[in-house]
Enzyme design. Structure first.
Site, PDB file in Angstrom:
ATOM      1  N   HIS A   1       1.897 -44.403  -6.843  1.00  0.00           N
ATOM      2  CA  HIS A   1       1.197 -45.624  -7.266  1.00  0.00           C
ATOM      3  C   HIS A   1       1.644 -46.000  -8.659  1.00  0.00           C
ATOM      4  O   HIS A   1       1.991 -45.148  -9.472  1.00  0.00           O
ATOM      5  CB  HIS A   1      -0.320 -45.441  -7.213  1.00  0.00           C
ATOM      6  CG  HIS A   1      -0.809 -44.199  -7.906  1.00  0.00           C
ATOM      7  ND1 HIS A   1      -0.694 -42.958  -7.336  1.00  0.00           N
ATOM      8  CD2 HIS A   1      -1.372 -44.013  -9.116  1.00  0.00           C
ATOM      9  CE1 HIS A   1      -1.192 -42.049  -8.168  1.00  0.00           C
ATOM     10  NE2 HIS A   1      -1.599 -42.671  -9.269  1.00  0.00           N
TER      11      HIS A   1
ATOM     12  N   HIS B   1       0.399 -47.835 -12.080  1.00  0.00           N
ATOM     13  CA  HIS B   1      -0.741 -48.331 -12.861  1.00  0.00           C
ATOM     14  C   HIS B   1      -0.287 -49.565 -13.634  1.00  0.00           C
ATOM     15  O   HIS B   1       0.775 -49.554 -14.273  1.00  0.00           O
ATOM     16  CB  HIS B   1      -1.193 -47.301 -13.898  1.00  0.00           C
ATOM     17  CG  HIS B   1      -1.701 -46.006 -13.362  1.00  0.00           C
ATOM     18  ND1 HIS B   1      -3.036 -45.683 -13.338  1.00  0.00           N
ATOM     19  CD2 HIS B   1      -1.048 -44.925 -12.846  1.00  0.00           C
ATOM     20  CE1 HIS B   1      -3.196 -44.466 -12.841  1.00  0.00           C
ATOM     21  NE2 HIS B   1      -1.999 -43.981 -12.536  1.00  0.00           N
TER      22      HIS B   1
ATOM     23  N   ASP C   1      -8.649 -49.924 -10.447  1.00  0.00           N
ATOM     24  CA  ASP C   1      -8.909 -48.488 -10.598  1.00  0.00           C
ATOM     25  C   ASP C   1     -10.416 -48.263 -10.765  1.00  0.00           C
ATOM     26  O   ASP C   1     -11.099 -49.015 -11.473  1.00  0.00           O
ATOM     27  CB  ASP C   1      -8.152 -47.951 -11.815  1.00  0.00           C
ATOM     28  CG  ASP C   1      -8.034 -46.438 -11.804  1.00  0.00           C
ATOM     29  OD1 ASP C   1      -6.913 -45.922 -11.666  1.00  0.00           O
ATOM     30  OD2 ASP C   1      -9.078 -45.751 -11.929  1.00  0.00           O
TER      31      ASP C   1
ATOM     32  N   SER D   1      -3.011 -37.271 -10.257  1.00  0.00           N
ATOM     33  CA  SER D   1      -4.193 -36.732  -9.577  1.00  0.00           C
ATOM     34  C   SER D   1      -4.281 -37.131  -8.109  1.00  0.00           C
ATOM     35  O   SER D   1      -5.054 -36.535  -7.360  1.00  0.00           O
ATOM     36  CB  SER D   1      -5.467 -37.166 -10.306  1.00  0.00           C
ATOM     37  OG  SER D   1      -5.577 -38.574 -10.332  1.00  0.00           O
TER      38      SER D   1
ATOM     39  N   ASN E   1       2.614 -41.816 -13.039  1.00  0.00           N
ATOM     40  CA  ASN E   1       2.447 -40.405 -13.358  1.00  0.00           C
ATOM     41  C   ASN E   1       3.068 -39.579 -12.245  1.00  0.00           C
ATOM     42  O   ASN E   1       2.736 -39.759 -11.074  1.00  0.00           O
ATOM     43  CB  ASN E   1       0.960 -40.058 -13.504  1.00  0.00           C
ATOM     44  CG  ASN E   1       0.331 -40.726 -14.712  1.00  0.00           C
ATOM     45  OD1 ASN E   1       0.961 -40.821 -15.765  1.00  0.00           O
ATOM     46  ND2 ASN E   1      -0.891 -41.199 -14.569  1.00  0.00           N
TER      47      ASN E   1
ATOM     48  N   GLY F   1      -0.182 -35.640 -15.384  1.00  0.00           N
ATOM     49  CA  GLY F   1      -1.583 -35.877 -15.044  1.00  0.00           C
ATOM     50  C   GLY F   1      -1.785 -36.561 -13.707  1.00  0.00           C
ATOM     51  O   GLY F   1      -2.855 -37.132 -13.453  1.00  0.00           O
TER      52      GLY F   1
HETATM   53  P1  AMP Z   1      -2.919 -40.652 -11.217  1.00  0.00           P
HETATM   54  O1  AMP Z   1      -3.728 -39.793 -12.158  1.00  0.00           O
HETATM   55  O2  AMP Z   1      -1.723 -41.281 -11.846  1.00  0.00           O
HETATM   56  O3  AMP Z   1      -2.602 -39.907  -9.936  1.00  0.00           O
HETATM   57  O4  AMP Z   1      -3.848 -41.875 -10.867  1.00  0.00           O
HETATM   58  C1  AMP Z   1      -4.814 -41.847  -9.882  1.00  0.00           C
HETATM   59  C2  AMP Z   1      -5.777 -42.951 -10.201  1.00  0.00           C
HETATM   60  O5  AMP Z   1      -6.542 -43.224  -9.050  1.00  0.00           O
HETATM   61  C3  AMP Z   1      -6.750 -42.636 -11.329  1.00  0.00           C
HETATM   62  O6  AMP Z   1      -6.615 -43.583 -12.371  1.00  0.00           O
HETATM   63  C4  AMP Z   1      -8.112 -42.731 -10.648  1.00  0.00           C
HETATM   64  O7  AMP Z   1      -9.118 -43.264 -11.483  1.00  0.00           O
HETATM   65  C5  AMP Z   1      -7.802 -43.631  -9.472  1.00  0.00           C
HETATM   66  N1  AMP Z   1      -8.687 -43.502  -8.337  1.00  0.00           N
HETATM   67  C6  AMP Z   1      -9.099 -42.365  -7.728  1.00  0.00           C
HETATM   68  N2  AMP Z   1      -9.908 -42.644  -6.704  1.00  0.00           N
HETATM   69  C7  AMP Z   1     -10.008 -43.998  -6.648  1.00  0.00           C
HETATM   70  C8  AMP Z   1     -10.699 -44.895  -5.793  1.00  0.00           C
HETATM   71  N3  AMP Z   1     -11.462 -44.479  -4.786  1.00  0.00           N
HETATM   72  N4  AMP Z   1     -10.593 -46.226  -6.041  1.00  0.00           N
HETATM   73  C9  AMP Z   1      -9.832 -46.680  -7.046  1.00  0.00           C
HETATM   74  N5  AMP Z   1      -9.133 -45.862  -7.883  1.00  0.00           N
HETATM   75  C10 AMP Z   1      -9.228 -44.537  -7.692  1.00  0.00           C
END
Ligand code: AMP
Length: 111
Positions: free
Chosen positions: A97, A99, A28, A92, A84, A90
């Site tokens: 995916h 975590h 991440d 985003s 998530n 949350g």
């Molecule tokens: P979520 O909030 O569960 O949708 O997780 C999305 C995750 O993607 C967050 O923890 C971000 O820090 C991560 N993220 C976003 N852009 C990138 C990227 N380019 N490379 C690696 N992780 C990313």
């Protein structure tokens, strides 16, 4: 195209640590623990709520990949696996995916 599709197609860089035909895992970019890896299916399912019965093997695989990576990354003291789903959680990035977080004690309940 989501940012994860761009990572999968190598349009943008990421620290990829594992990959096969179905999924990819990378660190991440904004880690919330000393180890924070995302395990992402190559086929786009926006979020868990959109998964279908056809996705059952894929969903199982993502968890087993988390298990294997936890071992590889030596998370022997424990780890947390998080998905998530939707605004209240949350989410985003609208590309399913998992975590994988570890190498520190994680509070419960989550914020
Ligand atoms: P979520 O909030 O569960 O949708 O997780 C999305 C995750 O993607 C967050 O923890 C971000 O820090 C991560 N993220 C976003 N852009 C990138 C990227 N380019 N490379 C690696 N992780 C990313």
């Amino acid at each position: 195209m989501t940012i994860f599709e761009k990572i999968i197609s190598r349009q943008i860089p990421a620290k990829i640590i594992w990959e096969d035909d179905d999924a990819v895992a990378f660190h991440d970019v904004d880690p919330q623990a000393p180890v924070h890896v995302l395990i992402v299916p190559k086929r786009v399912v926006p979020r868990l709520a959109d998964a279908t019965d056809e996705d059952r093997p894929l969903l199982g695989k993502l968890l087993l990949v988390a298990r294997d990576l936890a071992k590889k990354l030596e998370l022997s003291n424990g780890y947390r696996v998080v998905i998530n789903c939707g605004p209240d959680a949350g989410e985003s990035v609208p590309h399913l995916h998992v975590h994988l977080l570890g190498k520190r004690a994680l509070a419960w309940p989550p914020g």
